[in-house]
Each structure stands twice: as C-alpha cells, then as structure tokens.
Enzyme design. Structure first.
Site, PDB file in Angstrom:
ATOM      1  N   ARG B 124       0.980  -1.131   0.046  1.00 16.21           N
ATOM      2  CA  ARG B 124      -0.034   0.134  -0.023  1.00 16.21           C
ATOM      3  C   ARG B 124       0.833   1.205   0.062  1.00 16.21           C
ATOM      4  O   ARG B 124       0.546   2.301   0.487  1.00 16.21           O
ATOM      5  CB  ARG B 124      -0.840  -0.198   1.102  1.00 16.21           C
ATOM      6  CG  ARG B 124      -1.848  -1.013   1.258  1.00 16.21           C
ATOM      7  CD  ARG B 124      -2.952  -0.673   2.226  1.00 16.21           C
ATOM      8  NE  ARG B 124      -4.065  -1.880   2.252  1.00 16.21           N
ATOM      9  CZ  ARG B 124      -3.796  -2.988   3.108  1.00 16.21           C
ATOM     10  NH1 ARG B 124      -2.778  -3.007   3.784  1.00 16.21           N
ATOM     11  NH2 ARG B 124      -4.833  -4.012   2.922  1.00 16.21           N
ATOM     12  N   LYS B 145       2.579  11.479 -10.871  1.00 19.49           N
ATOM     13  CA  LYS B 145       1.535  10.599 -11.880  1.00 19.49           C
ATOM     14  C   LYS B 145       2.363   9.439 -12.334  1.00 19.49           C
ATOM     15  O   LYS B 145       3.264   9.556 -12.925  1.00 19.49           O
ATOM     16  CB  LYS B 145       1.271  11.373 -13.072  1.00 19.49           C
ATOM     17  CG  LYS B 145       0.008  12.452 -12.662  1.00 19.49           C
ATOM     18  CD  LYS B 145      -0.195  13.112 -13.746  1.00 19.49           C
ATOM     19  CE  LYS B 145      -1.254  12.754 -14.839  1.00 19.49           C
ATOM     20  NZ  LYS B 145      -1.612  13.653 -15.873  1.00 19.49           N
ATOM     21  N   GLU B 187       8.565  18.850 -24.547  1.00 17.53           N
ATOM     22  CA  GLU B 187       7.998  18.969 -23.334  1.00 17.53           C
ATOM     23  C   GLU B 187       8.562  20.079 -22.600  1.00 17.53           C
ATOM     24  O   GLU B 187       7.758  20.957 -21.929  1.00 17.53           O
ATOM     25  CB  GLU B 187       8.058  17.742 -22.410  1.00 17.53           C
ATOM     26  CG  GLU B 187       7.240  16.268 -22.748  1.00 17.53           C
ATOM     27  CD  GLU B 187       5.646  16.645 -22.524  1.00 17.53           C
ATOM     28  OE1 GLU B 187       5.227  17.543 -22.019  1.00 17.53           O
ATOM     29  OE2 GLU B 187       4.938  15.575 -22.670  1.00 17.53           O
ATOM     30  N   LYS B 229       6.475  23.090 -14.201  1.00 21.49           N
ATOM     31  CA  LYS B 229       5.663  21.763 -13.854  1.00 21.49           C
ATOM     32  C   LYS B 229       5.370  21.874 -12.325  1.00 21.49           C
ATOM     33  O   LYS B 229       4.154  21.695 -11.969  1.00 21.49           O
ATOM     34  CB  LYS B 229       6.131  20.391 -14.284  1.00 21.49           C
ATOM     35  CG  LYS B 229       5.119  19.429 -14.009  1.00 21.49           C
ATOM     36  CD  LYS B 229       4.955  18.445 -15.171  1.00 21.49           C
ATOM     37  CE  LYS B 229       3.803  17.207 -14.608  1.00 21.49           C
ATOM     38  NZ  LYS B 229       4.072  16.133 -15.440  1.00 21.49           N
ATOM     39  N   GLU B 239      -4.911  16.996 -10.239  1.00 18.93           N
ATOM     40  CA  GLU B 239      -5.359  17.001 -11.594  1.00 18.93           C
ATOM     41  C   GLU B 239      -6.922  17.510 -11.615  1.00 18.93           C
ATOM     42  O   GLU B 239      -7.684  16.887 -12.495  1.00 18.93           O
ATOM     43  CB  GLU B 239      -5.138  15.912 -12.618  1.00 18.93           C
ATOM     44  CG  GLU B 239      -5.294  16.172 -14.105  1.00 18.93           C
ATOM     45  CD  GLU B 239      -4.370  15.512 -14.808  1.00 18.93           C
ATOM     46  OE1 GLU B 239      -4.494  13.987 -14.396  1.00 18.93           O
ATOM     47  OE2 GLU B 239      -4.175  16.018 -16.144  1.00 18.93           O
ATOM     48  N   ARG B 243      -3.881  21.859 -13.352  1.00 16.88           N
ATOM     49  CA  ARG B 243      -3.004  20.856 -13.879  1.00 16.88           C
ATOM     50  C   ARG B 243      -3.239  20.585 -15.183  1.00 16.88           C
ATOM     51  O   ARG B 243      -2.638  20.222 -16.237  1.00 16.88           O
ATOM     52  CB  ARG B 243      -3.006  19.689 -13.307  1.00 16.88           C
ATOM     53  CG  ARG B 243      -1.823  18.731 -13.463  1.00 16.88           C
ATOM     54  CD  ARG B 243      -1.411  17.832 -12.298  1.00 16.88           C
ATOM     55  NE  ARG B 243      -0.646  17.031 -12.604  1.00 16.88           N
ATOM     56  CZ  ARG B 243       0.225  16.284 -11.680  1.00 16.88           C
ATOM     57  NH1 ARG B 243      -0.263  16.446 -10.251  1.00 16.88           N
ATOM     58  NH2 ARG B 243       0.674  15.107 -12.033  1.00 16.88           N
ATOM     59  N   ASN B 247      -1.640  19.828 -20.462  1.00 12.33           N
ATOM     60  CA  ASN B 247      -2.031  19.008 -21.391  1.00 12.33           C
ATOM     61  C   ASN B 247      -1.937  19.991 -22.953  1.00 12.33           C
ATOM     62  O   ASN B 247      -2.569  19.244 -23.845  1.00 12.33           O
ATOM     63  CB  ASN B 247      -3.413  18.385 -21.449  1.00 12.33           C
ATOM     64  CG  ASN B 247      -3.582  17.187 -20.447  1.00 12.33           C
ATOM     65  OD1 ASN B 247      -2.605  16.516 -20.470  1.00 12.33           O
ATOM     66  ND2 ASN B 247      -4.359  17.347 -19.642  1.00 12.33           N
ATOM     67  N   HIS B 250      -1.641  17.971 -26.342  1.00 15.25           N
ATOM     68  CA  HIS B 250      -1.942  16.602 -26.114  1.00 15.25           C
ATOM     69  C   HIS B 250      -3.260  16.033 -26.366  1.00 15.25           C
ATOM     70  O   HIS B 250      -3.309  14.835 -26.564  1.00 15.25           O
ATOM     71  CB  HIS B 250      -1.786  16.132 -24.352  1.00 15.25           C
ATOM     72  CG  HIS B 250      -0.403  16.263 -23.846  1.00 15.25           C
ATOM     73  ND1 HIS B 250       0.725  17.337 -23.703  1.00 15.25           N
ATOM     74  CD2 HIS B 250       0.381  15.276 -23.356  1.00 15.25           C
ATOM     75  CE1 HIS B 250       1.628  17.025 -23.505  1.00 15.25           C
ATOM     76  NE2 HIS B 250       1.744  15.814 -22.948  1.00 15.25           N
ATOM     77  N   HIS B 254      -2.156  12.723 -28.203  1.00 14.71           N
ATOM     78  CA  HIS B 254      -2.539  11.665 -27.930  1.00 14.71           C
ATOM     79  C   HIS B 254      -3.404  10.994 -28.910  1.00 14.71           C
ATOM     80  O   HIS B 254      -3.130   9.624 -29.038  1.00 14.71           O
ATOM     81  CB  HIS B 254      -3.440  11.673 -26.903  1.00 14.71           C
ATOM     82  CG  HIS B 254      -2.522  11.608 -25.370  1.00 14.71           C
ATOM     83  ND1 HIS B 254      -3.085  11.879 -23.985  1.00 14.71           N
ATOM     84  CD2 HIS B 254      -1.108  11.371 -25.155  1.00 14.71           C
ATOM     85  CE1 HIS B 254      -2.185  11.717 -23.046  1.00 14.71           C
ATOM     86  NE2 HIS B 254      -1.005  11.529 -23.905  1.00 14.71           N
ATOM     87  N   HIS B 267       6.471  10.349 -28.238  1.00 18.38           N
ATOM     88  CA  HIS B 267       5.255  11.278 -27.579  1.00 18.38           C
ATOM     89  C   HIS B 267       5.746  12.661 -27.862  1.00 18.38           C
ATOM     90  O   HIS B 267       4.785  13.653 -28.118  1.00 18.38           O
ATOM     91  CB  HIS B 267       5.346  11.013 -26.182  1.00 18.38           C
ATOM     92  CG  HIS B 267       4.603  11.668 -25.222  1.00 18.38           C
ATOM     93  ND1 HIS B 267       3.179  11.809 -25.315  1.00 18.38           N
ATOM     94  CD2 HIS B 267       4.934  12.743 -24.395  1.00 18.38           C
ATOM     95  CE1 HIS B 267       2.735  12.610 -24.779  1.00 18.38           C
ATOM     96  NE2 HIS B 267       3.488  13.007 -23.861  1.00 18.38           N
TER      97      HIS B 267
END
Lengths: 368, 368
Positions: B124, B145, B187, B229, B239, B243, B247, B250, B254, B267
């Site tokens: 956990r 993330k 990025e 960031k 998010e 946040r 994107n 993106h 994506h 990417h």
C-alpha cells in the site's frame, strides 16, 4: 432508526450509515453525496451476493437516473487477484466509466478490497462507495485499506483509498450463515478489547441477541465497532503508528491462516485464537489475569474457536509469522493487552514466548 | 554546479537535484533523505539503461551500506503492463522488501511510471526515488503521476505517488539519441509555452546549445521545465483544475499516438504537432498571430515535426480523440494558448474547428 458516524480524516472524512432497509433508499444517499448521473457508475459484487441484492440495487439507482454498469466476480478470496482486478478495469473501460465515475462495492470484505483497489487505481483514482453485506466488513469499511493478493502474500498490492460513504443495510445481514456471523463478531469484539471496556461488557451481556441477528443489537455492535476503528484511523490514516493496535490477535492469526488448509479457519476464527494468544502473552508480561479470563469468556460465548487444533505444526506457524509484513526492519511488532480495552504495541516480545504461547493454545485445558 | 528546486506539496514536498555526476554521489543523497539501510531497496531499470548505469549505481550504494535488489525489464512502452508490474512485485517480495523499503526508478518515463506504480502499490505504498536518464522524464518526474497501460487505454491504471527526491545526472543524457533529445525538448518547450514567455525566448536563442547537449544549457532547461511543472502541480496535485494546462498539445498529440503505427511518432513528436495545432486553434479563437509564429519557429528549430504526415486519416484522429480520458462527462477539455506563456482551458471548442485544424496540419505550406 439509522445510526450515523463519521470517520474523521480531514478532507477525506466520510459518514457510515447503519440501518434497516438502506439498500432500498440507496438512491437518496447517492444523490446526497453527489454521485454523478452523467458518468456511469459500476457496481462490483460476487456470485453469492449478486443474486440476492444486485437487481434491487440496480433498479432503485436506475429509477433515479443513475447510469449503472455491473460486474459479478466469483465469490471467495480467489477473486482478490490482479487478474480479476484487470477484468474489472476492462469492464469499467468498456462501460465508459470516466474520471467522475463511482465504483460501488456490494458485498463483504473481499469485494470491498477488490473494488476499492479498482477505485484507487482506475484513471489514478475515482470515487468509491461501500455497501457491506457482512458483519466482518464493518472492519474493512473503515480506514480505506484496499488491496488484492499476490500468490506469495496477501494484501500486498494495494492502496489507501477512502470511500465517499458507507451504507450498511442491516437487512442484508439476516441471511448470513452462522459461521460468518461469528467471524464478523470476532473483529467487533477485537475493537472492544483494544479500546472500549464497556463495549466488551456489553458484548458479554448481549451475545445471544447478536447471534440471533437482532437488528438493534447488530446495529449497535456495528456502530461501536466502526466507531473504535474510526477513532484509531483518524489518528493514523496510513498505519505509521497507533493503527498497529488494530492488529491485536493478527500476528498469530495471520500465521494460522497461512498454515491452515483452505477453508479450515475463517479470518475471524484465526484471530479469535490469536486474541487468546495475545491475552496469554499479555498476562505473562504482567497484565491482570482478568484480561485472559474475559477475553476467553466473551470469545467462547460467541462460539468462536479459542484453542488451536493440535495438528498445527508450531514450527510452521512460527515460520509463517516471520514472513508476515508486520515485521519491519527485522523486529517483530506485537500487540499486547494490558487491560480489557487497553493494549500496547511492543517490539520486544521474545520469539520464545510467542512459541510457548502457540504451544499453550493447543492444550485442551484452559491455560493457567 | 548542482541546481535544486522544490516541488511544494505540503508534507509531500520534495527536491529535484540537477547536475553533472550525481549518479556517483547517489549514496550521499540517499543518506541525506533517510533511505533505510536496514531494509532492502530495489532499483528498477530497463535493458537499454541497465547496461550503462546499473552496476555503477549498485556499487556506490552498496559501498555505503545500502542493501540493493535490482530488476531489469525490457526497454520500451510494452513494459508498462500489469504483467511486468506483477513480476516486479514478485521480485520485491523475493528480495525481502518491507514497508520501510524504497523503490528506485533508473531510466526514462516508462521506468518512472512503472516503478512508481510499484512503489505506490507495494504494501500500500513505499518510498520512491527517481533517477531520470532522459530529457523527456523531467516532465514525468514532477507531479507523482504513475501508471501502467491497459490494452484498451494508456495510463489507465495508476496513482498519484510523489517521490522522496529526484536525482538528475546530466551526464546520463550525453548518450541520448538525437530523436530522444528532440522529444524531450518538446515537453520543455511546452512548459515555456504555457507559463513562461522568457523561457520560450531563451529556448529560441539557445536551441543549438541544447541540441549539442551542452550541460549548462541542458541543466538550465531542465530546471526551468521542472520549475513550471512544479508550480502548476503545487496548485493542483490531483489534476482537478489548473493541472489541465499541462495538456497543451496533448489532445491532438495523444490521438496521433493512438492512430500512428508503433514507432512512427514519439510522444514528443506527437505533441509537437499537437502544439502547432493548439496554436492554430488559439489564433482562430482570437490569440495574436505571434502565438502561431513563435510556436512554429521554436519547435521548427529543434527539428521536431511541425506538420502532420498526409497519410493520417482525419476521421481516425477525431475518433481517437473521443476515446481519450480527458473527456469528462461528454465535454471536451482543450488547452488553448492566448499568448506565448499563457493558456486557458476551454470546454467549448467545437469539434468542427479541431477537425479543420487537423486538416490544416497536413498542409505543406505554413498555415495562414
């Protein structure tokens, strides 16, 4: 009457509702807590509970405008696996669940743990609602511990993910088999033993009502059991300190579960024997004899096992204990009662004393 | 020189160290941050990075008394799977990792995401350290993330799990292939475009140095990229709001990745085209022409693609966009630039405008 208590965890605080017929009123609770009607929700249940309550729950939710996807997994601990976890993620994706969706656990502890870990992980975390259908699940419904098993160890893959709310319908407990009733009471009694002497005395006086599934007695016991756990978890959400006291009886109990053949001991039965063991250790370390006597009497009244069947190999039990994740940096964490309703966490309990206790647990005559 | 910045997240705050030769000094950073020497730590790396740096890292850590277990997974996105995740949990269990153990990611974004999800889930949650070896990983090393992929969707199974610290050794970037350098810069430029006009101007002036892997220029760009960031993530850890501006590029990016054959677009390349698309959308919605011109010029200087290859089917790209998890409750979230260094998140961008933009991205001549 509906009993309500709050698990106080700051912005992650949530209520537990306990009462008769709450399943039929589920939609109003979902509304009250802002469960989305634009995003589908997914109910996760198992092959025992599903046939009893799933259709009713789907119907009341759909009638109020919720979009419902359902997933039924095989009943039993075997479903707490990464494979079933992945199947549920697939189902959630196919059902169009998005980041505003909610995962609903309808069932006992296995379903709560499994569905909770899906909720913790799906899109990095979505909302989670628990509808427990066993007494035992009162324990896992407080504190947000969710997990699946790994072939080498139980509950090793998981997260802390608090539900938005818990809905406990006492009517769903009426069909519980007697063995499950006793196993559930085992954790409730544990909550008394670590924290609340008056509740232990109440259990002592009301065990017959509890075993007869008297709704008011059950509601009270769940309210008290959840209350103790909530108090502990509020202080220590991620199990860094106080929360360890919840492991009373679990050091021996988990080892017995690991060593026992499938189905020989339920979790509640294993920790019942474990709690007797803890009481023995406590008395040997200076607690009053009363600690052993009361523990023994209350657990005995409930019909839970208080002795270890002789065929359990002490070496095997000790080895299993050494593999348990409660061992941190090589030292053993052991929860020792000092009085009824009071325990301390010690890391200096000699393995030899624990071994001696395991031996004593096998003796037919009461210890001392 | 060692540059240091803090990702401010209350009790989950952590530092990022950026400098030359930090891998050789890893033990002192591990010591400083209280990584346990009593519990084993596990380094996760891949079949490309492992042969270059794993032995050196193991040696410096062992020389200082750390217990090291290592796991090498196949290089590439394919390792971001539940199957490899389970193998790593098995390795951790067999290696005796306990709740005080630390998982160390040595590699690029795939390794960070994978090892991070192991760290988030093992017992956990255990501690997590990132040692990124690509420029692109500066992005994923801020914000916590972590995730693995599902056959039906990328990054769908994951968590928010912040590292204890990030160690960026600029020397490990010297062996990056040119295509990976450009993809990483994509990025970094994005971080300028959403937040920091001066950094975009600096990139415009210093692109040659960056492409030549000048350590001081690289260190500065990573420091600025991480800084933007970190500022965004500090405001919105999970998010729910701000946040989303990360994107930029993106939504289209994506979709291009989903439609492209394996290896056709990295990417960084996909979001480069996506950022050009966002600039077009921005100008069409009223932003100054400058937004398109500067975006186009800086990305062009870096050698990143700024046009969409003609064989991409517009319908397929639009369909892929509809499946992306950035769609919440049916509406599209689109990040639109309003100036260089400034964006807004809009949910009212018509699909027809996005479709038109995808078509424009295929035209050989510059748009307008």
């Amino acid at each position: 009457m509906v009993r309500e208590l709050t698990v106080a965890l700051g912005e992650r605080s949530y209520p537990i509702y306990i009462g008769e017929g709450l399943l039929q009123e589920a939609a109003s609770y979902f509304d009250k807590h802002g469960v989305s009607k634009k995003s589908p929700l997914m109910i996760v249940t198992d092959s025992h509970i599903g046939p009893l309550y799933l259709e009713a729950l789907e119907n009341v939710l759909r009638a109020s405008g919720f979009q419902v996807v359902s997933a039924v997994v095989p009943a039993g601990e075997g479903s707490k696996s990464l494979a079933v976890f992945e199947q549920l993620v697939t189902k959630a994706l196919e059902g169009g669940l998005d980041r505003k969706s909610t995962i609903v656990a309808l069932g006992g502890g296995v379903i709560g743990d499994l569905a909770g870990y899906v909720a913790a992980s799906y899109m990095r975390g979505v909302r989670f609602v628990q509808i427990p259908t066993t007494i035992l699940a009162h324990d896992s419904s407080v504190g947000g511990k969710v997990a699946v098993n790994h072939p080498l160890a139980k509950n090793i893959i998981g997260a802390f993910h608090q539900p938005a709310f818990v809905l406990y319908d006492l009517n769903t407990l009426q069909s519980l088999p007697p063995r499950d009733v006793r196993s559930g009471l085992s954790e409730a009694i544990k909550h008394g033993l670590i924290w609340d002497e008056a509740f232990v005395a109440w259990c002592d006086d009301n065990m017959e009502k509890l075993l007869a599934l008297d709704p008011d007695a059950l509601g009270y016991a769940l309210f008290k059991g959840c209350g103790v756990k909530a108090a502990v978890v509020s202080v220590d959400e991620t199990e860094n300190g106080l929360r360890a006291i919840l492991n009373l009886g679990h050091t021996i109990g988990h080892a017995l579960e690991a060593v026992a053949g499938y189905g020989e001991l339920t979790h509640g039965e294993a920790i019942s024997i474990g709690m007797i063991g803890s009481a023995i250790v406590g008395v040997k370390l200076g607690a009053p004899q009363e600690v052993y006597k009361v523990t023994r009497r209350v657990l005995g009244k409930s019909g839970l096992p208080v002795r270890l069947p002789e065929h359990f190999d002490t070496d095997a039990v000790m080895r299993a204990m050494m593999h348990d994740k409660k061992f941190t940096e090589g030292s053993i964490v052991y929860v020792v009662p000092t009085a009824i309703g009071k325990v301390e966490v010690r890391s200096d309990v000699p393995a030899s004393l624990v071994r001696e206790t395991v031996e004593l647990l096998k003796q037919e005559a009461d210890w001392q």
